[in-house]
Scaffold this active site. Structure first.
Site, PDB file in Angstrom:
ATOM      1  N   LYS A 186      -8.461   3.626  23.078  1.00 18.40           N
ATOM      2  CA  LYS A 186      -8.212   3.418  24.501  1.00 18.40           C
ATOM      3  C   LYS A 186      -9.107   2.299  24.998  1.00 18.40           C
ATOM      4  CE  LYS A 186      -9.098   5.482  29.050  1.00 18.40           C
ATOM      5  NZ  LYS A 186      -9.612   6.644  29.799  1.00 18.40           N
ATOM      6  N   GLU A 231     -14.423   9.479  41.994  1.00 17.70           N
ATOM      7  CA  GLU A 231     -15.017   9.925  40.730  1.00 17.70           C
ATOM      8  C   GLU A 231     -16.533  10.013  40.811  1.00 17.70           C
ATOM      9  OE1 GLU A 231     -14.318   9.347  35.952  1.00 17.70           O
ATOM     10  OE2 GLU A 231     -13.181   8.201  37.409  1.00 17.70           O
ATOM     11  N   GLU A 413       0.447   0.776  38.668  1.00 16.30           N
ATOM     12  CA  GLU A 413      -0.674   1.693  38.905  1.00 16.30           C
ATOM     13  C   GLU A 413      -1.866   0.944  39.505  1.00 16.30           C
ATOM     14  OE1 GLU A 413      -3.869   4.145  36.227  1.00 16.30           O
ATOM     15  OE2 GLU A 413      -1.743   4.395  35.696  1.00 16.30           O
TER      16      GLU A 413
END
Length: 427
Positions: A186, A231, A413
């Protein structure tokens, strides 16, 4: 950057009667100059003025800032009549994402910083307080009241940043090929957007809008970096450590029934669950050496925000006896960059980011928050954020790329993640 002799500060916190502010939002107390903010759902701390400051850079930026803060705290006289997290001596901080950030761009956005304000106003539940911080002697308690209405940004014109949307899709395609070839699992890729205003930004206007529109996020401002992050990288409070991990995103439609169905699809998405698992594991692994026990839920929950929904997991731990002196900043340094903003494996992902992203992130996607004299504090990840210099604002967004990622979907996104700051600038 060593101190030139001990810096001796005096910090005094006193409670305020609830009627003094009459539920005035903390962001409405900020002056235009040297404002600092960390607020969520009405609670938090804001500050202004500057009693002390350190700027650091390079791979020792966390270590240098931590050593400075320990020395400042050791020589500070603290008279705290409130005794809650955020009262007493505190510093607001923001750190660069990369070791070499800002070397070709000058100080703005590149340096890491800790700032000790002269005045702090805090609210935690029913408790409201004011802290004054001064050199060598107590300062009188200031009158705390709402400030003037800030000027809204005018003449906002958005243009591409380091890359266009089409160029960024090509970068994502390159990353997917590297992942499919087995180079890594990733990587998180970021892009920026530039906003030019008709006049220098009064940051209080977008701060007020972000705090009102995204009450479940942490709205922040430190040294020309502002935003509303969902976050929490790490919170340390009296030995308890918590971290909120977000990875896996889907855009909301505004239709409640449709969004509920989308939340279900997000919770079942193998691509998003894979991305999320990498991020959770990186946080748990980084915290494990510091904690005697760590709790990692088996499955994420879906966090609903006004513009997007995220897969989220709250990781918790208890600092062990061997590491009880580890501050919240030490823990933030150990966690940064997690797989949520870097990738997996970490070193390979960071190398790929440096190679193909074509963007100096500055302090985007790095720790931002506050620390107190005991080392407790809260450090979020500077997401949904922007940095500004006069009338120019750079907005940032990033997406986690895995083998199943679609460049077109990732661009969409990223555009959704730019919405909070875009709306805060345009009203």
């Amino acid at each position: 950057m060593p101190l030139r002799g001990p810096l001796r500060l005096v910090a005094q916190s006193v409670p305020l009667a609830p009627s003094v502010l009459d539920d005035v939002p903390l962001t409405h107390l900020l002056p235009a100059d040297r404002a600092l903010a960390w607020v969520r759902d009405g609670d938090g701390i804001v500050g202004w003025g500057e009693a002390a400051r350190i700027e650091t850079s390079g791979d020792d930026r966390f270590t240098d800032a931590g050593a400075w803060w320990r020395e400042v705290s050791a020589h500070c006289v603290v008279r705290d009549k409130v005794g809650v997290p955020g009262s007493g001596l505190v510093a607001f901080g923001s750190f660069a994402f990369a070791d070499d950030s800002g070397r070709t761009r000058g100080r703005a956005g590149g340096s890491s910083v800790l700032v000790v304000p002269r005045v702090v106003v805090g609210r935690r539940g029913a408790t409201t307080w004011v802290t004054t911080i001064n050199e060598s002697a107590l300062a009188p308690t200031p009158r705390v009241a709402p400030t003037d209405e800030p000027a809204s940004p005018e003449g906002v014109v958005f243009t591409d940043g380091s890359t266009s949307g089409a160029q960024w899709e090509t970068i994502v395609s390159d990353a997917v090929r590297r992942i499919e070839a087995g180079d890594l699992d990733k990587v998180v890729l970021a892009r920026d957007l530039v906003a030019d205003l008709a006049a220098p930004l009064d940051v209080r206007a977008p701060l007020r809008r972000l705090a009102a529109a995204y009450p479940n996020c942490w709205t922040f401002h430190v040294d020309n970096l502002f935003g509303a992050t969902p976050e929490m990288l790490v919170r340390r409070e009296r030995g308890l450590v918590t971290s909120r991990v977000l990875a896996g995103t889907i855009r909301r439609t505004g239709d409640d029934a449709r969004d509920l169905a989308l939340a279900g699809s997000l919770a079942r998405s193998s691509k998003d669950l894979e991305e999320h698992e990498y991020a959770v594991r990186s946080v748990a692994d980084a915290l494990e050496p510091y904690c005697s026990s760590t709790n990692v839920p088996e499955a994420p929950f879906v966090l609903h925000l006004p513009n997007v929904m995220h897969l989220a997991t709250d990781v918790a731990g208890v600092v062990d006896a061997e590491h009880e002196s580890a501050t919240s900043l030490d823990l933030a340094a150990a966690l940064h960059p997690s797989a949520a903003v870097g990738g997996t494996p970490r070193s390979t992902a960071l190398e790929l980011i440096a190679e193909i992203e074509h963007l100096d992130r500055g302090r985007y996607a790095a720790p931002v928050g506050w620390i107190d004299a005991d080392g407790d504090g809260e450090w979020g990840i500077a997401l949904r954020s922007a940095e500004y210099d006069g009338s120019r604002v750079r907005l940032f967004a990033g997406c986690g790329i895995v083998a199943d990622s679609s460049p077109e979907a990732e661009l969409a996104e990223s555009q959704a993640k730019l919405v909070p700051v875009r709306d805060a600038l345009t009203g």
